[in-house]
Structure formats: structure tokens, C-alpha cells
Design a protein around this motif. Structure first.
Motif, mmCIF file in Angstrom:
data_model
loop_
_atom_site.group_PDB
_atom_site.id
_atom_site.type_symbol
_atom_site.label_atom_id
_atom_site.label_comp_id
_atom_site.label_asym_id
_atom_site.label_seq_id
_atom_site.Cartn_x
_atom_site.Cartn_y
_atom_site.Cartn_z
ATOM 1 N N ALA A 83 0.816 -1.216 0.000
ATOM 2 C CA ALA A 83 0.000 0.000 0.000
ATOM 3 C C ALA A 83 0.851 1.267 0.000
ATOM 4 C CB ALA A 83 -0.928 -0.003 1.209
ATOM 5 N N GLY A 84 2.183 1.109 0.002
ATOM 6 C CA GLY A 84 3.062 2.261 -0.091
ATOM 7 C C GLY A 84 3.693 2.709 1.208
ATOM 8 N N VAL A 85 3.495 1.966 2.290
ATOM 9 C CA VAL A 85 4.125 2.330 3.558
ATOM 10 C C VAL A 85 5.627 2.081 3.464
ATOM 11 C CG1 VAL A 85 4.316 1.732 6.007
ATOM 12 C CG2 VAL A 85 2.067 1.924 4.942
ATOM 13 N N SER A 86 6.414 3.006 3.953
ATOM 14 C CA SER A 86 7.870 2.862 3.966
ATOM 15 C C SER A 86 8.281 1.763 4.941
ATOM 16 C CB SER A 86 8.512 4.183 4.399
ATOM 17 O OG SER A 86 9.808 3.975 4.924
ATOM 18 N N PRO A 87 9.086 0.785 4.508
ATOM 19 C CA PRO A 87 9.537 -0.252 5.450
ATOM 20 C C PRO A 87 10.375 0.311 6.587
ATOM 21 C CG PRO A 87 10.640 -0.478 3.315
ATOM 22 C CD PRO A 87 9.552 0.524 3.134
#
Length: 468
Positions: free
Chosen positions: A285-289
Motif C-alpha cells: 500500500a506504499g508504507v515505507s519499510p
């Protein structure tokens, strides 16, 4: 300062004194691979990762073992429901787990043992328990641990064994047990279930015996630290202690560390609550790891962590601040004498960071020390009181502390294809004062995930992180 840790068993916070000087042996309860691990699981895994990283940062040798449970009732049920071979199901979810922990920058455990590869060790432990009267057989071929034979049962969870009532994780559905409190060491064979032929008879292991066998196989009959979530204190870790110490006659673990729950809307994240959030889903969903890692490690491990959109946004903002100071220091140029007090400033920041983590892994205080240093460095950058060498020295400290945190951009990370040419073209455009072309190239770089900032030290770039 000596690292001090709070032992769940005794309730004491005491110095870490490895059984073998200079070598810390750690066992962490890992995933049960019947489905994907969720971020609540990863909070516990990442706490152990920070512990391992910090002890290595301190110069200690660490052997870290994290088990994989690849046989249990849920695995059998899920494989049956999907019409899938058990090995195929567990292999698929183990690959997903390994991909998730790599994305979150977890250090690979030194040993990642699978339960099904340790059946002989489990059978040997159960055999000793039978010989010593701590276990008994039932008519269906199962073997149970006799809790009444172990008066110390209940110490970890602070339970009175005489008052012990059947709970959701205590197996009360088997018939033929001598006492409803007793727990399964070995389950007799059933049609349609996997079974192993062993010296104690055919069948498959109970859940609790798996961790005793794998930990003692790879770390010895006594070892330094056992980690896990607070939900594992009872019955899992209580049962581990009883069966391990009853089989060896030796203390099992010197220090027990338990990580509190991750909560979503005030409720513990768990499959049965229907509120789980998976790592892969967030990343897709585009969350930064890196922001997700920060969000999951930023609160002291013994405190519950509330996971919200706001907490994730705050983590992303923290990562952006660190990225900015890292790229600024990397590009900084100032031909002047070194700042005479900077070494003391850096030493004080390092000392605060280490003192916080030495105090039962107080990550919140360690991060406060880090961001106080960032604030001071930004002040000195703004007034140009650092020399080029000072900036390099400060950057070196930040990267050294990141050996513990693992949240800074990877050193030497490759630029996306074509980005280097765009950066060079933009430098040329700016030198020619072609501002329109420079702006167009900035937009093209942003589309590749590269942010560009113009400073008095020249063009500075960093990777863009999603802010969700």
C-alpha cells in the motif's frame, strides 16, 4: 555501564552476565507458519533484533536462534482446508516471513531451526521425562507432562498450580489425562495427520516441546536469554521451563524478556480479534519499510504499543529528519578549523544513547538522545560552525548508532536507473542558470523516488520515503 535487563521470572532488573564470558546465547520464539505473520508478531521479533544488534554493537558475541513452528493443529487444519501438502503450505509462509523480516531490516538469526527437523531431540527429552516420572502415556498413544510432579510450576506466570484453571491455551479437550492441568508433550497418531515413528512411539509433537528441543539443541541445556511476547508467558514458556528443567535437572534460562502487545484501537492485535495488519499488505500500500520498522521499535518493549495512522506518520516524519541530516552531513563542505567542542558533544550523545539501552533496552530514551544530537547538528550546520571533517565525524557517529537501529538509508545504495544522468544534467542546467530545465529535471527525479535540494554545498539528493 553494564547492560541491565528485567527478568520476567524474578521481576528483577540485573546486569547481563553471560554464562560464557563474552558470548550471549539468545532464543526467540518465532513464527508458526500456518499463515502470514502480522505486525504484532513483528513487534516482538524486532524487539529481539534490536537487543541482538545492541549487544553486538557493545562488542559481545551473540548466537541468536529463532525457531519456526512448522507442525501444529492450525497448520494441519489450514493445509487440509486448502487441499495442500503441509510442507508446501509451511514453505510458502516461511518464505513470506523471511521476505517480511528482510524488508524490515531484521538481522538474520544465526539459526532458524524448523520443528520437523528436530523430532529426534523432542523424543529424547520426552523419553527422559517418562523415565523420571514427570510424564505418562494415555490410551491413544499421547504423552502428557504431569504438572503435579513439578512443584515449581507457575513461577514465571506467578500462578498457584493448585488453583490453575483451564484457559484458552490449556489443552482440555484431550481425554484420558490424569489431571486437566497437564499438557501434551506428544500426540498419538490420528488418521490424516502427519506422524513420526520414534523410540517413544508414533505420533507428532505438542507445541511446547518443540521450543525446548530446538533451544537446547543449538544453545545448550542452559542459556542466557529467552524472548517472546507476553502472551507466551503462560502456558508456553511456563511449560518450556517445566519440561526442560525436569528433563535435565539444570536451570533452563537465565533471563526471560517479554514484549508487550501491539494494540489497534485499544485491542491486542490477534487473528481471533479479526484486527490483524500484515507487513506485506502495508508495504504494497506504499508504507515505507523503514518507517514501519521505526514505528514498531520506538516504544519500550515492556509497554503496550498503540499502532495508528498517526503513529506511522510520526515515524515517517522521524525517518525524514534522519534522512535529511544524513544527506546534509554527507554533502557538507566548509574549509575551516575543526570545532573544538564537537568531540565532547558527540561523545556525550553516544554515552546517552548507550546508557539508555543499557537500562533494560530503553529505546525511547535512546531515540531522544539521537534526536537531541540531530537538533544540535542542524544548529551548527545552519551557522556553518562545522568543518568538513567535523561533518564527517558526526556522520560517522550517526551511522555507528544505526548499527543498532537500522533506520538510516543504506550506505552506497544504488540510484535508480537513469537517475545519475538526470542529476548530472541538472547540475549542468543550474550552472547554466537554466532554471526551467533544472525544475523539470527535479520533477523527473522525484518521479523516480529521488528528492533533490539545492544548498550552498551544492545539489543534495536523497531517496523519497512514503509518508503514510
Amino acid at each position: 555501564m553494564t547492560t541491565r535487563l528485567r527478568d520476567t521470572l524474578t521481576g528483577e532488573t540485573r546486569p547481563l552476565e553471560p554464562l560464557e564470558p563474552g558470548h550471549v546465547r539468545i532464543y526467540s520464539c518465532g513464527p508458526t507458519v500456518y499463515g502470514p505473520a502480522h505486525i504484532g508478531n513483528f513487534r516482538s521479533f524486532l524487539f529481539a533484533d534490536v537487543l541482538v544488534r545492541y549487544l553486538r554493537y557493545r562488542g559481545l558475541r551473540v548466537t541468536w536462534v529463532m525457531n519456526v513452528t512448522d507442525i501444529d493443529d492450525r497448520i494441519i487444519a489450514n493445509a487440509g482446508a486448502a487441499g495442500e501438502q503441509i510442507g508446501d503450505l509451511t514453505g510458502r509462509w516461511l518464505e513470506r516471513f523471511q521476505a517480511d523480516f528482510a524488508a524490515l531490516r531484521m538481522s538474520p538469526p544465526d539459526v532458524l531451526p524448523r520443528a520437523t527437523e528436530h523430532i529426534d531431540e523432542m523424543a529424547a527429552i520426552i523419553g527422559r521425562l517418562l523415565e523420571r516420572g514427570h510424564a505418562y502415556r494415555t490410551d491413544d498413544g499421547s504423552i502428557f507432562f504431569r504438572i503435579s510432579s513439578w512443584p515449581a510450576y507457575g513461577r514465571l506466570a506467578r500462578l498457584d498450580p493448585d488453583q490453575l484453571k483451564v484457559g484458552e491455551r490449556v489443552e482440555a479437550d484431550e481425554y484420558g489425562k490424569d489431571d486437566v492441568r497437564d499438557f501434551a508433550l506428544w500426540k498419538g497418531p490420528k488418521p490424516g495427520e502427519p506422524s513420526w515413528d520414534t523410540p517413544i512411539g508414533p505420533g507428532r509433537p505438542g507445541w511446547h516441546i518443540e521450543c525446548s528441543a530446538m533451544s537446547m539443541k543449538h544453545l545448550g541445556e542452559s542459556f542466557d536469554i529467552h524472548t517472546g511476547g507476553v502472551d507466551l508467558i503462560f502456558p508456553h514458556h511456563e511449560d518450556e521451563i517445566a519440561q526442560s528443567e525436569a528433563s535435565t535437572g539444570k536451570p533452563f534460562v537465565r533471563t526471560w524478556l517479554h514484549c508487550d502487545h501491539l494494540r489497534l484501537a485499544g485491542t491486542k492485535m490477534a487473528r481471533r480479534e479479526g484486527n490483524i495488519t500484515r507487513v506485506a499488505d502495508l508495504l504494497e500500500a506504499g508504507v515505507s519499510p523503514r518507517a514501519l520498522r521505526y514505528a514498531l521499535i520506538a516504544v519500550h518493549y515492556r509497554q503496550a504499543l498503540e499502532y495508528t495512522d498517526e503513529s506511522l506518520a510520526a515515524a515517517a516524519a522521524a525517518i525524514e529528519r534522519l534522512d535529511t541530516i544524513e544527506s546534509t552531513l554527507d554533502a557538507y563542505v566548509e574549509d575551516r578549523a575543526a570545532s573544538p567542542d564537537l568531540p565532547d558533544v558527540l561523545d556525550a550523545a553516544r554515552a546517552r544513547f548507550e546508557a539508555a539501552l543499557d537500562d533494560d533496552l530503553n529505546i525511547s530514551a535512546a531515540l531522544a538522545a539521537l534526536f537531541d544530537l540531530v537538533r544540535e547538528l542542524n544548529r551548527r550546520i545552519a551557522d556553518r560552525s562545522l568543518s568538513t571533517a567535523d561533518a564527517a565525524r558526526a556522520l560517522g557517529l550517526l551511522r555507528n548508532l544505526d548499527r543498532v537501529l537500522a533506520i538510516l538509508p543504506a550506505e552506497g545504495a544504488d540510484l535508480p536507473s537513469g537517475a545519475a544522468d538526470l542529476l548530472a544534467a541538472r547540475e549542468t542546467a543550474r550552472a547554466a542558470r537554466d532554471w526551467a530545465r533544472s525544475d523539470r529535471l527535479r520533477d523527473e527525479l522525484a518521479a523516480l523516488g529521488i528528492a533533490v535540494e539545492d544548498t550552498r554545498d551544492g545539489q543534495r539528493w536523497r531517496r523519497l520515503e512514503p509518508v503514510r
